[in-house]
Design an enzyme around this catalytic site. Structure first.
Site, PDB file in Angstrom:
ATOM      1  N   LYS A   1       1.304 -17.400 -26.346  1.00  0.00           N
ATOM      2  CA  LYS A   1       1.207 -18.794 -25.888  1.00  0.00           C
ATOM      3  C   LYS A   1       2.182 -19.674 -26.647  1.00  0.00           C
ATOM      4  O   LYS A   1       2.832 -20.563 -26.063  1.00  0.00           O
ATOM      5  CB  LYS A   1      -0.218 -19.312 -26.078  1.00  0.00           C
ATOM      6  CG  LYS A   1      -0.373 -20.793 -25.725  1.00  0.00           C
ATOM      7  CD  LYS A   1      -1.811 -21.254 -25.821  1.00  0.00           C
ATOM      8  CE  LYS A   1      -1.913 -22.745 -25.462  1.00  0.00           C
ATOM      9  NZ  LYS A   1      -3.315 -23.214 -25.439  1.00  0.00           N
TER      10      LYS A   1
ATOM     11  N   HIS B   1       7.241  13.318   7.210  1.00  0.00           N
ATOM     12  CA  HIS B   1       6.754  11.951   7.415  1.00  0.00           C
ATOM     13  C   HIS B   1       5.241  11.862   7.205  1.00  0.00           C
ATOM     14  O   HIS B   1       4.520  11.266   8.001  1.00  0.00           O
ATOM     15  CB  HIS B   1       7.143  11.434   8.790  1.00  0.00           C
ATOM     16  CG  HIS B   1       8.627  11.334   8.995  1.00  0.00           C
ATOM     17  ND1 HIS B   1       9.472  10.783   8.063  1.00  0.00           N
ATOM     18  CD2 HIS B   1       9.428  11.736  10.019  1.00  0.00           C
ATOM     19  CE1 HIS B   1      10.719  10.835   8.500  1.00  0.00           C
ATOM     20  NE2 HIS B   1      10.716  11.418   9.687  1.00  0.00           N
TER      21      HIS B   1
ATOM     22  N   ARG C   1     -16.525  12.521  10.563  1.00  0.00           N
ATOM     23  CA  ARG C   1     -15.172  12.363  11.091  1.00  0.00           C
ATOM     24  C   ARG C   1     -14.205  12.152   9.924  1.00  0.00           C
ATOM     25  O   ARG C   1     -14.604  11.822   8.812  1.00  0.00           O
ATOM     26  CB  ARG C   1     -15.088  11.209  12.076  1.00  0.00           C
ATOM     27  CG  ARG C   1     -15.022   9.842  11.427  1.00  0.00           C
ATOM     28  CD  ARG C   1     -14.843   8.734  12.449  1.00  0.00           C
ATOM     29  NE  ARG C   1     -14.562   7.465  11.793  1.00  0.00           N
ATOM     30  CZ  ARG C   1     -14.642   6.284  12.382  1.00  0.00           C
ATOM     31  NH1 ARG C   1     -15.009   6.196  13.652  1.00  0.00           N
ATOM     32  NH2 ARG C   1     -14.358   5.185  11.717  1.00  0.00           N
TER      33      ARG C   1
END
Length: 529
Positions: free
Chosen positions: A139, A281, A525
């Protein structure tokens, strides 16, 4: 004037790499050294004069070292604005001496967690005073230099040598930025440990993801994009970043993305028969198991040799010469393996642009963790897809149950399908992918592409029939209409594996029964977007 001469330095480090050399050179430059605990002992052992922090504050280090630098005489020396008359008066009134340089690195929280320490030891390695001093110095970088990384000691010494024992504002600003990043990452590691390891939370209210840059890449997905590789700070699964690159150019952004897809898929077959995965890909274009890696390579390549050109290859066994020579017959970007013998390395050396990556171990495909994806204005987070199906989990829904071989083909196709972009259709037979349809907007197109690819490959290879004849078909999500069954039958499949759960399941099952094929539901799924 922005240069600040270093007259007093406070050093408190856990990592003592380069400490004595730095302190010796500071001492020779007339800098007074102040230190704490083990750092002070190391300096004294090296014959250097050092003032204990307790001598500065008038208080001893206490509570097992938990309290030593949290004191106004320390933080006043770090935070005082030197050209502010009120600050200067306060320093005079309270005998506060300015600290011009702070050298701190923090308790080894990351290493303590990584070696599996007990909870109490982990808690004790949460640094409090160190980050407080670092933030005070950063700071007040207008007047104080802060160095948190031993790798920056040489830059600090060069700065002092160039500027007659002073630092410039530009240097201090750069170090302050790095210091705040260091404390933010440190707190991030601690918050992650508390959230995930200590509290068992899946989604903490605030998600901190500290990471350290390992390399800047040539460019991103496209040349006009910039890219970099970051490593997570804290425990992480081994992967490409930890691999040994034996040869070839540096990996690009796309190389990393595609190679990771190949590595994740081949990890599904760790400990199984020799397996080869070919990815293009980020989608698999050929996967095969065989008695040898060389045969698995030939079978995987035969699935789609056109797409395999310029692709990524991953194997689940150490590479041998025959397999390496076969891979080298086509243009391949990256090869990943858990080892390679000398003959295989020599074969790849003839292709100097090919990247050969050797991993110590394959990642655990069922490991826990979060997947994070940025969207406009937000981040999406989900747990990793660790769902797994075995033969015992399959629900036979047709009149004809699958044979043992069909069950094996179903499970193989299903394993590959969970790594194919949705909508995904995979045909497989005898541990070899026969056709793969990926990333289409509707499932019929994925089925059509997979079957057509198999027919084309049969014509090119001169086979009597496509490998989809007698195969199993896997669908990553339920088949919503009976036409999915019709397309599988037309391709020659005799078994289907799919999640089930459509409102038209009865219609789909009836179509399978009419065709005389077997179908099993997984109840799970695997969308992959």
């Amino acid at each position: 004037m922005t240069d600040v001469t270093i007259r007093r330095a406070l050093l408190s480090v856990s990592d003592k790499t380069g400490l004595v050399d730095l302190a010796s050179r500071l001492n020779k430059g007339g800098v007074e050294l102040v230190s704490t605990g083990g750092t002070a002992r190391a300096l004294r052992d090296a014959g250097l004069p050092v003032l204990d922090v307790s001598d500065v504050t008038g208080f001893p280090e206490m509570m097992d070292g938990r309290v030593k630098t949290l004191h106004p005489l320390v933080h006043g020396g770090l935070l005082a604005v030197r050209d502010d008359p009120a600050h200067a008066a306060a320093m005079d009134a309270h005998d506060i001496t300015a600290i011009d340089l702070l050298v701190v690195n923090l308790y080894p929280f990351e290493a303590t967690v990584a070696r599996g320490a007990e909870r109490d030891e982990i808690i004790e390695n949460i640094d409090i005073g160190g980050p407080a001093m670092v933030r005070s110095s950063a700071k007040n970088h207008a007047f104080v230099s802060i160095v948190t990384d031993p790798a920056d000691y040489s830059a600090l010494l060069a700065e002092l040598a160039e500027h007659d024992g002073a630092t410039t504002l530009a240097f201090r600003r750069r170090m302050a930025a790095k210091a705040f990043a260091a404390t933010a990452a440190y707190d991030g590691m601690i918050s992650q440990w508390f959230a995930f390891a200590d509290q068992g939370q899946a989604f903490p209210d605030m998600l901190a993801m500290p990471a350290r840059k390992q390399a800047e890449l040539r460019y991103g997905e496209n040349p006009h994009q910039q890219a970099a590789l970051y490593l997570p700070m804290g425990p992480a699964a081994p992967g490409l970043a930890q691999a040994q690159q034996v040869q070839g150019k540096a990996l690009s952004y796309n190389n990393y993305n595609d190679a990771d897809a190949a590595l994740e898929l081949v990890a599904e077959f760790a400990g199984e028969a020799p397996t080869v995965v070919i990815v293009k890909h980020a989608n698999p274009c050929g996967v095969a198991q065989a008695d040898t890696l060389a045969q698995a390579w030939a079978d995987a390549l035969a699935c789609d040799p056109v797409s395999a050109f310029g692709g990524i290859v991953a194997v689940n066994r150490p590479l041998d010469e025959a397999t390496a020579q076969a891979i080298c017959r086509i243009f391949t970007e990256v090869v990943i393996a858990p080892g390679a013998d000398e003959a295989a390395r020599a074969a790849f050396a003839a292709k100097p642009n090919l990247r050969l990556l050797l991993v110590d171990e394959l990642p655990d495909p069922r490991r826990a963790g979060l997947l994070v994806k940025p969207i406009a204005g937000a981040l999406l987070a989900q747990t990793r897809d660790g769902g797994a199906i075995t033969a015992a989990d399959l629900q036979v829904v047709t009149d004809r149950a699958p044979t043992n071989q069909e069950v094996a083909d179903c499970l193989f196709a299903w394993t590959v399908a969970r790594h194919v972009k949705s909508n995904a259709i995979v045909y497989a037979k005898d541990g070899i992918t026969a056709g793969i349809g990926a990333g289409q907007m509707n499932r019929k197109d994925s089925s059509r592409i997979a079957a057509q690819r198999a027919r084309e490959m049969a014509e090119i290879a001169g086979w009597a029939q496509a490998r989809t004849i007698g195969s199993a078909m896997a669908s990553d999500a339920f088949l919503p209409f009976a036409d999915g069954i019709e397309m599988a039958v037309d391709a020659g499949a005799t078994a289907i594996i799919q999640p089930g759960g459509s409102i038209r399941d009865a219609e789909v099952i009836a179509a399978a029964n009419a065709a005389g094929i077997a179908m099993v539901f997984t109840g799970m799924r695997h969308f992959r977007h």
